[in-house]
Write a protein that holds these residues in place. Sequence first.
Motif, PDB file in Angstrom:
ATOM      1  N   VAL A 172       0.826  -1.201   0.000  1.00 25.73           N
ATOM      2  CA  VAL A 172       0.000   0.000   0.000  1.00 25.73           C
ATOM      3  C   VAL A 172       0.867   1.261   0.000  1.00 25.73           C
ATOM      4  CG1 VAL A 172      -0.226   0.070   2.527  1.00 25.73           C
ATOM      5  CG2 VAL A 172      -1.992   1.136   1.106  1.00 25.73           C
ATOM      6  N   GLU A 173       0.376   2.297  -0.659  1.00 19.89           N
ATOM      7  CA  GLU A 173       1.023   3.605  -0.661  1.00 19.89           C
ATOM      8  C   GLU A 173       0.016   4.630  -0.169  1.00 19.89           C
ATOM      9  OE1 GLU A 173       2.553   4.529  -4.530  1.00 19.89           O
ATOM     10  OE2 GLU A 173       3.549   2.592  -4.694  1.00 19.89           O
ATOM     11  N   LEU A 174       0.470   5.519   0.698  1.00 18.40           N
ATOM     12  CA  LEU A 174      -0.379   6.580   1.230  1.00 18.40           C
ATOM     13  C   LEU A 174       0.333   7.901   1.050  1.00 18.40           C
ATOM     14  CD1 LEU A 174      -2.763   7.724   2.963  1.00 18.40           C
ATOM     15  CD2 LEU A 174      -1.380   7.218   4.967  1.00 18.40           C
ATOM     16  N   GLN A 175      -0.348   8.843   0.418  1.00 17.19           N
ATOM     17  CA  GLN A 175       0.175  10.199   0.277  1.00 17.19           C
ATOM     18  C   GLN A 175      -0.762  11.116   1.051  1.00 17.19           C
ATOM     19  OE1 GLN A 175       2.975  11.465  -1.503  1.00 17.19           O
ATOM     20  NE2 GLN A 175       2.428  13.266  -0.324  1.00 17.19           N
ATOM     21  N   ALA A 176      -0.292  11.617   2.168  1.00 19.28           N
ATOM     22  CA  ALA A 176      -1.057  12.578   2.969  1.00 19.28           C
ATOM     23  C   ALA A 176      -0.128  13.769   3.181  1.00 19.28           C
ATOM     24  CB  ALA A 176      -1.510  11.934   4.277  1.00 19.28           C
ATOM     25  N   ASP A 177       0.236  14.061   4.413  1.00 16.57           N
ATOM     26  CA  ASP A 177       1.201  15.131   4.681  1.00 16.57           C
ATOM     27  C   ASP A 177       2.583  14.736   4.182  1.00 16.57           C
ATOM     28  OD1 ASP A 177      -0.857  16.464   6.033  1.00 16.57           O
ATOM     29  OD2 ASP A 177      -0.399  15.390   7.881  1.00 16.57           O
ATOM     30  N   GLN A 178       2.814  13.449   4.090  1.00 19.24           N
ATOM     31  CA  GLN A 178       4.062  12.893   3.585  1.00 19.24           C
ATOM     32  C   GLN A 178       3.726  11.612   2.830  1.00 19.24           C
ATOM     33  OE1 GLN A 178       6.552  11.544   6.854  1.00 19.24           O
ATOM     34  NE2 GLN A 178       4.772  11.390   8.172  1.00 19.24           N
ATOM     35  N   ALA A 179       4.709  11.057   2.143  1.00 20.86           N
ATOM     36  CA  ALA A 179       4.488   9.825   1.379  1.00 20.86           C
ATOM     37  C   ALA A 179       4.968   8.632   2.188  1.00 20.86           C
ATOM     38  CB  ALA A 179       5.231   9.886   0.052  1.00 20.86           C
ATOM     39  N   MET A 180       4.138   7.604   2.266  1.00 18.61           N
ATOM     40  CA  MET A 180       4.482   6.360   2.940  1.00 18.61           C
ATOM     41  C   MET A 180       4.270   5.209   1.967  1.00 18.61           C
ATOM     42  SD  MET A 180       2.758   8.168   5.965  1.00 18.61           S
ATOM     43  CE  MET A 180       1.945   8.928   4.665  1.00 18.61           C
ATOM     44  N   LYS A 181       5.178   4.235   2.017  1.00 16.23           N
ATOM     45  CA  LYS A 181       5.052   3.056   1.170  1.00 16.23           C
ATOM     46  C   LYS A 181       5.204   1.819   2.023  1.00 16.23           C
ATOM     47  CE  LYS A 181       6.652   5.160  -3.062  1.00 16.23           C
ATOM     48  NZ  LYS A 181       7.508   5.059  -4.218  1.00 16.23           N
ATOM     49  N   GLY A 182       4.283   0.888   1.834  1.00 18.63           N
ATOM     50  CA  GLY A 182       4.323  -0.368   2.563  1.00 18.63           C
ATOM     51  C   GLY A 182       3.431  -0.328   3.796  1.00 18.63           C
ATOM     52  N   LEU A 183       2.962  -1.506   4.159  1.00 22.84           N
ATOM     53  CA  LEU A 183       2.008  -1.633   5.255  1.00 22.84           C
ATOM     54  C   LEU A 183       2.563  -1.104   6.578  1.00 22.84           C
ATOM     55  CD1 LEU A 183      -0.843  -2.588   5.820  1.00 22.84           C
ATOM     56  CD2 LEU A 183       0.065  -4.879   6.207  1.00 22.84           C
ATOM     57  N   GLU A 184       3.813  -1.375   6.866  1.00 21.79           N
ATOM     58  CA  GLU A 184       4.399  -0.931   8.132  1.00 21.79           C
ATOM     59  C   GLU A 184       4.436   0.597   8.227  1.00 21.79           C
ATOM     60  OE1 GLU A 184       8.637  -1.255  10.456  1.00 21.79           O
ATOM     61  OE2 GLU A 184       7.993  -2.978   9.270  1.00 21.79           O
ATOM     62  N   ALA A 185       4.845   1.261   7.164  1.00 22.17           N
ATOM     63  CA  ALA A 185       4.906   2.725   7.162  1.00 22.17           C
ATOM     64  C   ALA A 185       3.513   3.339   7.255  1.00 22.17           C
ATOM     65  CB  ALA A 185       5.624   3.217   5.908  1.00 22.17           C
ATOM     66  N   VAL A 186       2.554   2.787   6.515  1.00 19.10           N
ATOM     67  CA  VAL A 186       1.185   3.310   6.538  1.00 19.10           C
ATOM     68  C   VAL A 186       0.563   3.090   7.916  1.00 19.10           C
ATOM     69  CG1 VAL A 186      -1.131   3.051   5.546  1.00 19.10           C
ATOM     70  CG2 VAL A 186       0.877   3.131   4.049  1.00 19.10           C
TER      71      VAL A 186
END
Length: 115
Positions: free
Chosen positions: A40-54
């Motif tokens: 998974v990738e999440l772009q909110a205030d910053q970019a996160m990639k991978g389940l652990e980061a999200v």
Amino acid sequence: MTPGTVQTGRQAVEAAVSRFFHMLNTHCLANVSPLLTSDVELQADQAMKGLEAVNGYFKWLWDSYPSLAFRVESMIIDGTSVAAEVTYQDGPAKEGARCFVFQMRGELLRRIRCY
């Protein structure tokens, strides 16, 4: 839906996004993580990639705003892409509205962009 009813692709995508926000409101990673792909990738205030980061981002969000709650106002669905207009309470600006854009992989969320 009644028991035994089969969801169409559109219904399944809409249900998955609705379920995501419902589970996000529980402030519990065990409820949210199964709804996301492992990459998974999440772009909110910053970019996160991978389940652990999200998951780390969601934990930070809930720790920072322990009463944060989202409500889906409307959705636009185009195949496996979804735009959801969402309002929130008890967040960074106390209350407000955001737009989330999702890319699905099956019934799991693959990409999440928050505007």
